[in-house]
Every structure is written in C-alpha cells, then in structure tokens.
Write a protein that holds these residues in place. Structure first.
Motif, short mmCIF file in Angstrom:
data_model
loop_
_atom_site.label_atom_id
_atom_site.label_comp_id
_atom_site.label_asym_id
_atom_site.label_seq_id
_atom_site.Cartn_x
_atom_site.Cartn_y
_atom_site.Cartn_z
N ARG A 124 0.83 -1.21 0.00
CA ARG A 124 0.00 0.00 0.00
C ARG A 124 0.86 1.25 0.00
O ARG A 124 0.60 2.20 -0.73
CB ARG A 124 -0.93 0.01 1.21
CG ARG A 124 -2.01 -1.02 1.14
CD ARG A 124 -2.83 -1.01 2.39
NE ARG A 124 -3.85 -2.05 2.33
CZ ARG A 124 -4.71 -2.27 3.28
NH1 ARG A 124 -4.70 -1.55 4.39
NH2 ARG A 124 -5.60 -3.23 3.15
N LEU A 164 -8.57 -0.03 -6.05
CA LEU A 164 -7.30 0.48 -6.53
C LEU A 164 -6.23 -0.61 -6.55
O LEU A 164 -5.53 -0.79 -7.55
CB LEU A 164 -6.84 1.64 -5.64
CG LEU A 164 -5.50 2.25 -5.97
CD1 LEU A 164 -5.56 2.99 -7.31
CD2 LEU A 164 -5.06 3.19 -4.88
N PHE A 169 -4.40 -2.14 -9.87
CA PHE A 169 -2.94 -2.08 -9.98
C PHE A 169 -2.37 -3.48 -10.20
O PHE A 169 -1.56 -3.71 -11.11
CB PHE A 169 -2.35 -1.44 -8.73
CG PHE A 169 -0.85 -1.36 -8.75
CD1 PHE A 169 -0.22 -0.38 -9.49
CD2 PHE A 169 -0.08 -2.25 -8.02
CE1 PHE A 169 1.17 -0.30 -9.51
CE2 PHE A 169 1.30 -2.18 -8.04
CZ PHE A 169 1.93 -1.20 -8.79
N ILE A 203 -7.52 8.55 -12.54
CA ILE A 203 -7.93 9.40 -11.41
C ILE A 203 -8.12 10.84 -11.89
O ILE A 203 -9.12 11.48 -11.58
CB ILE A 203 -6.92 9.32 -10.25
CG1 ILE A 203 -6.98 7.93 -9.61
CG2 ILE A 203 -7.19 10.42 -9.22
CD1 ILE A 203 -5.87 7.66 -8.61
N ILE A 223 -3.18 4.35 -13.79
CA ILE A 223 -4.16 4.60 -12.73
C ILE A 223 -4.23 6.09 -12.41
O ILE A 223 -5.32 6.64 -12.24
CB ILE A 223 -3.85 3.76 -11.49
CG1 ILE A 223 -4.14 2.28 -11.80
CG2 ILE A 223 -4.65 4.24 -10.28
CD1 ILE A 223 -3.69 1.31 -10.73
N SER A 224 -3.09 6.76 -12.35
CA SER A 224 -3.12 8.20 -12.06
C SER A 224 -3.87 8.95 -13.16
O SER A 224 -4.63 9.87 -12.87
CB SER A 224 -1.71 8.75 -11.87
OG SER A 224 -0.98 8.74 -13.08
N ASP A 248 -12.66 1.58 -1.75
CA ASP A 248 -11.88 2.28 -2.78
C ASP A 248 -10.46 1.73 -2.87
O ASP A 248 -9.92 1.55 -3.96
CB ASP A 248 -11.83 3.78 -2.51
CG ASP A 248 -13.16 4.47 -2.71
OD1 ASP A 248 -14.07 3.87 -3.33
OD2 ASP A 248 -13.30 5.61 -2.24
N ILE A 295 -8.82 7.96 -0.90
CA ILE A 295 -8.87 6.60 -1.44
C ILE A 295 -8.33 5.60 -0.42
O ILE A 295 -8.95 4.57 -0.16
CB ILE A 295 -8.06 6.49 -2.75
CG1 ILE A 295 -8.72 7.30 -3.86
CG2 ILE A 295 -7.90 5.03 -3.17
CD1 ILE A 295 -7.87 7.47 -5.11
N TYR A 306 1.04 4.10 -2.85
CA TYR A 306 0.78 5.49 -2.48
C TYR A 306 1.91 6.38 -3.01
O TYR A 306 1.66 7.41 -3.64
CB TYR A 306 0.69 5.59 -0.95
CG TYR A 306 0.24 6.95 -0.43
CD1 TYR A 306 -1.07 7.15 -0.07
CD2 TYR A 306 1.15 8.00 -0.30
CE1 TYR A 306 -1.49 8.39 0.43
CE2 TYR A 306 0.75 9.22 0.19
CZ TYR A 306 -0.58 9.41 0.56
OH TYR A 306 -0.98 10.63 1.03
N LEU A 328 1.86 6.65 -6.90
CA LEU A 328 0.81 7.56 -7.38
C LEU A 328 1.17 9.01 -7.06
O LEU A 328 0.90 9.91 -7.86
CB LEU A 328 -0.54 7.17 -6.79
CG LEU A 328 -1.09 5.83 -7.30
CD1 LEU A 328 -2.32 5.44 -6.51
CD2 LEU A 328 -1.39 5.89 -8.79
#
Length: 77
Positions: free
Chosen positions: A8, A38, A42, A63, A59-60, A34, A28, A12, A15
């Motif tokens: 995680r 995510l 990923f 978003i 993914i970014s 959420d 998120i 983080y 991103l």
C-alpha cells in the motif's frame, strides 16, 4: 511491517510521484472499498505485463480523468 502495508505504501508513493494530490490519495486509502478497487486494478495491470510505474501512471491518468483535473493542478496548495 507486513507485506500488505508495504504494498500500500509503495503504491501510495508511486501515485504521488505521478502527481496525484495527497488529499485524493488520503481519501482513497482511507476507504477500504476504494482501496481494494485500486489495489485490484494495480495488480491486474502488473499481472497483465505492465511495469509497476506504468501501472501507476495509467491509474493516475484515470484518477485525473474521473476528477476532471489536470496533473499539474494540486489540491495540496
């Protein structure tokens, strides 16, 4: 630290490197549903052959599209 927490944290950071605002990431990552979506997205991209940075970039971009913001804008200022 357990492997899931490290995963995680790494996501983080990735991103964040692609300029996703901290306020968005915090929202998120503080919502279990959420966060699961995510992480699943990923991991799916990585399993599908994308490098981790490529997956984070995709993914970014999603978003940014969903929030209708430009990558150079920031909620943190």
């Amino acid at each position: 630290m357990c492997a899931m927490k490290i995963e995680r944290l790494e996501l983080y950071k990735r991103l964040r490197d692609f300029r996703v605002p901290i306020t968005v990431l915090d929202t998120i990552f503080n919502n279990d549903n959420d966060l699961k979506i995510l992480l699943d997205a990923f991991n799916f991209l990585v399993d599908d052959g994308f490098q981790e940075d490529q997956a984070a970039e995709k993914i970014s971009n999603i978003i940014f599209q969903d929030l209708d913001i430009e990558p150079d804008q920031s909620f943190d200022e």
